[in-house]
Design a protein around this motif. Structure first.
Motif, PDB file in Angstrom:
ATOM      1  N   SER A  95      95.331  48.223  87.752  1.00 32.36           N
ATOM      2  CA  SER A  95      94.171  48.177  86.860  1.00 32.36           C
ATOM      3  C   SER A  95      93.205  47.138  87.434  1.00 32.36           C
ATOM      4  CB  SER A  95      94.632  47.769  85.455  1.00 32.36           C
ATOM      5  OG  SER A  95      93.660  46.981  84.804  1.00 32.36           O
ATOM      6  N   ARG A 123      91.369  49.876  75.312  1.00 31.85           N
ATOM      7  CA  ARG A 123      91.465  48.940  74.200  1.00 31.85           C
ATOM      8  C   ARG A 123      92.705  49.266  73.380  1.00 31.85           C
ATOM      9  NH1 ARG A 123      87.635  49.351  70.606  1.00 31.85           N
ATOM     10  NH2 ARG A 123      88.007  47.249  69.915  1.00 31.85           N
ATOM     11  N   LYS A 148      83.336  60.907  73.917  1.00 31.05           N
ATOM     12  CA  LYS A 148      83.301  59.633  74.654  1.00 31.05           C
ATOM     13  C   LYS A 148      82.973  59.860  76.135  1.00 31.05           C
ATOM     14  CE  LYS A 148      86.255  55.610  75.357  1.00 31.05           C
ATOM     15  NZ  LYS A 148      87.186  54.749  74.638  1.00 31.05           N
ATOM     16  N   ARG A 151      93.964  50.448  81.840  1.00 30.73           N
ATOM     17  CA  ARG A 151      94.190  50.051  80.451  1.00 30.73           C
ATOM     18  C   ARG A 151      92.950  50.255  79.597  1.00 30.73           C
ATOM     19  NH1 ARG A 151      94.621  44.968  79.786  1.00 30.73           N
ATOM     20  NH2 ARG A 151      94.212  44.134  81.855  1.00 30.73           N
TER      21      ARG A 151
HETATM   22  C1  BTN Z   1      88.551  51.906  76.203  1.00 25.35           C
HETATM   23  O1  BTN Z   1      87.700  52.755  75.943  1.00 25.35           O
HETATM   24  O2  BTN Z   1      89.583  51.826  75.528  1.00 25.35           O
HETATM   25  C2  BTN Z   1      88.288  50.972  77.333  1.00 25.35           C
HETATM   26  C3  BTN Z   1      88.531  51.645  78.647  1.00 25.35           C
HETATM   27  C4  BTN Z   1      88.278  50.715  79.813  1.00 25.35           C
HETATM   28  C5  BTN Z   1      88.741  51.324  81.115  1.00 25.35           C
HETATM   29  C6  BTN Z   1      88.335  50.486  82.286  1.00 25.35           C
HETATM   30  S1  BTN Z   1      88.581  51.333  83.825  1.00 25.35           S
HETATM   31  C7  BTN Z   1      88.290  49.867  84.686  1.00 25.35           C
HETATM   32  C8  BTN Z   1      88.953  48.740  83.927  1.00 25.35           C
HETATM   33  N1  BTN Z   1      90.351  48.626  84.319  1.00 25.35           N
HETATM   34  C9  BTN Z   1      91.180  48.934  83.312  1.00 25.35           C
HETATM   35  O3  BTN Z   1      92.420  48.927  83.382  1.00 25.35           O
HETATM   36  N2  BTN Z   1      90.479  49.257  82.220  1.00 25.35           N
HETATM   37  C10 BTN Z   1      89.045  49.150  82.446  1.00 25.35           C
END
Ligand code: BTN
Length: 244
Positions: A15, A45, A108, A43
């Protein structure tokens, strides 16, 4: 392509948020940006996972507010910047589901994960996931998820998009202050997705979904709703989620 901020692009990482968390030397470098062509454990929220295929855009950057800050206020700025630049790019009407999901016609388009890292609470990591194409969207999400390609019928170059998004982020975040200025609150409430009124609240360790009329946000970026008796109820970023 050259960038006016520190930038690395990884082929594969678990991530990009986790990568920056694990590299404290990046925390104090303003807007240190890491993109991954592929995330193996992206990841979202509320502990959810974020699935983005090789064709999509996933990146994170460091942000150091001028003073110890509130995460809820940073998420508002990041959401506004992302909505603004994506609107300029695709020309479509985009809304923000509090605190910072970017929504097109109820679906979304992009999500943001904002996290504080443990260093006096002054360093923040902002991660952005943007769907460019449909090919990685599972069929069962077709009614809830969309992509830039789907809403504008155009293809976009990921690196160029990242650069445009970062320039807008820096523009917005350079004016970051808490309490939020009136113009930021007005901009947010103008583009707030009021149909997204099913709010999940953490109660006794459990996530309970409740419908609330959405009034707007306060000067800390918290969501202002009404409880059944009509009294204002304030919801902060860490205690809210949205229905799958
Ligand atoms: C959400 O809508 O729940 C938030 C999503 C966020 C995703 C981005 S992708 C780049 C960064 N690295 C991650 O593991 N998550 C964020």
């Amino acid at each position: 392509m050259s960038f006016t901020f520190p930038y690395i692009c990884l082929e594969t990482v678990d991530s990009t948020n986790t990568y920056l968390k694990n590299h404290p030397e990046t925390w104090t470098v303003p807007y240190y940006t890491v993109r991954a062509k592929e995330q193996t454990s992206g990841r979202g929220r509320y502990g959810r996972s974020w699935i983005s295929g090789r064709d999509n855009l996933a990146f994170s950057f460091t942000f150091r507010p001028p003073s110890t800050s509130r995460l809820s206020a940073v998420t508002i700025y990041a959401g506004l910047a992302l909505r603004s630049i994506l609107h300029k790019i695709c020309g479509q009407k985009l809304l923000i589901k509090w605190p910072n999901d970017i929504i097109f016609e109820g679906k979304k388009l992009a999500g943001i994960l904002t996290e504080m890292v443990e260093n006096g609470n002054a360093n923040i990591i902002i991660g952005i996931g943007l769907n460019l194409h449909d090919n990685m969207i599972p069929r069962e999400w077709a009614n809830t998820v969309t992509s830039l390609k789907q809403i504008s019928n155009k293809d976009y170059e990921a690196t160029e998009l990242l650069n445009q998004i970062m320039n807008e982020m820096r523009e917005y975040l350079s004016g970051f202050t808490v309490p939020l200025p009136e113009k930021i609150i007005i901009e947010f409430t103008t583009y707030m997705d009021r149909a997204a009124n099913l709010v999940s609240i953490m109660e006794n360790g459990k996530i309970i979904k409740k419908k609330y009329p959405l009034s707007g946000i306060n000067q800390y970026g918290q969501l202002v709703t009404e409880d059944p008796s009509g009294s204002p109820k304030i919801i902060d970023v860490y205690e809210v989620g949205y229905p799958e």
